[in-house]
Scaffold this active site. Structure first.
Site, short mmCIF file in Angstrom:
data_model
loop_
_atom_site.label_atom_id
_atom_site.label_comp_id
_atom_site.label_asym_id
_atom_site.label_seq_id
_atom_site.Cartn_x
_atom_site.Cartn_y
_atom_site.Cartn_z
N ASP A 12 0.86 -1.18 0.00
CA ASP A 12 0.00 0.00 0.00
C ASP A 12 0.89 1.23 0.00
OD1 ASP A 12 -1.93 -1.91 0.30
OD2 ASP A 12 -2.71 -1.16 2.21
N ASP A 131 -15.83 -3.78 0.37
CA ASP A 131 -15.24 -3.36 1.64
C ASP A 131 -16.39 -3.22 2.63
OD1 ASP A 131 -12.78 -3.26 0.36
OD2 ASP A 131 -13.11 -1.21 -0.30
#
Length: 248
Positions: A12, A131
């Site tokens: 990330d 998500d």
């Protein structure tokens, strides 16, 4: 023989650095240095996949395009790219860099017609990230609500989505174990491959997910557990391929 669980180490990228967030919250980043070094390290350790996320693009705070491009073009493994892919230009750029597939998040919730059109055009190069916080989906870097999980899933199924990346936000970055109940429910509901994300902490977690391959759990994204040294990628790959935890 059942296929091994695919493992996708996560890189990330925020402000040019490899980071891990806690429950996806901006401002909770732990810095792990140069993203390219991290990516190359996972490749050298035996990874066949990389889950690469531009967090700044996901949050709408700019982007890390040059770093993302370098990783995607120079690595010799498959890359699942996520973060800020919300229109034709960003999607086409991601695929032109060499991403094996892209993971759509916000766009899938906010622009279902466009999402259906790119699923139709690109097929299994498109995954959709679900998500989840309870029964609700989150969007815009997980800071806004994006609708009911099952309603959105029904729309995506109708559009022909080939694969889902499922994250329990409350688990992400917490090292508290994956939400296997949620993962199993979604896999059963869709019949499509599911990539598990969030909460993986131990080799036992990997073994549990590997035992769910025949139920549709195709892979697992591993982030903080690897960076924090909970286990090595080599150990995780052995367990994902069916080895006993006590033997690695």
């Amino acid at each position: 023989m059942t296929s091994p669980l695919e493992l996708l180490p996560a890189v990330d990228v925020q402000d040019g650095q490899a980071v891990r967030l806690v429950q996806g919250e901006y401002g909770t980043a732990t810095n792990y240095g140069d993203p390219f070094d991290a990516a190359i390290g996972w490749q050298q350790a035996g990874a066949e996949w990389l889950h690469l996320v531009d967090l700044d693009a996901a949050f709408g705070h700019g982007n890390n395009r040059d770093i993302i491009r370098r990783i995607t073009e120079e690595l010799g493994i498959k890359i699942e790219l996520s973060g800020g892919l919300r229109d034709d230009a960003s999607l086409e750029e991601a695929l032109s860099m060499g991403a094996t597939r892209v993971n759509l998040g916000t766009a899938a919730l906010e622009n279902p017609e466009w999402t259906a059109s790119v699923i139709d055009k690109y097929g299994d190069k498109i995954a959709v990230g679900l998500d989840v916080r309870g029964q609700k989906l989150a969007t815009r870097g997980w800071v806004e609500e994006g609708g009911n999980l099952w309603d959105v899933l029904a729309q995506l199924e109708e559009a022909g989505c080939a694969r889902y990346v499922v994250t329990d936000i409350t688990k992400d970055g917490t090292l508290t174990g994956p939400n296997t109940e949620l993962l199993g429910q979604i896999a059963e509901h869709t019949g499509k491959p599911v990539i598990a994300s969030g909460g993986i902490s131990t080799l036992e977690d990997i073994a549990t997910l590997a035992s769910m391959v025949d139920r549709g759990i195709e892979g697992a994204i591993i982030g903080k557990a690897l960076y924090a040294g909970q286990f090595t990628l080599q150990q995780a790959l052995h367990v994902a391929a069916g080895a006993s935890v006590k033997d690695v």
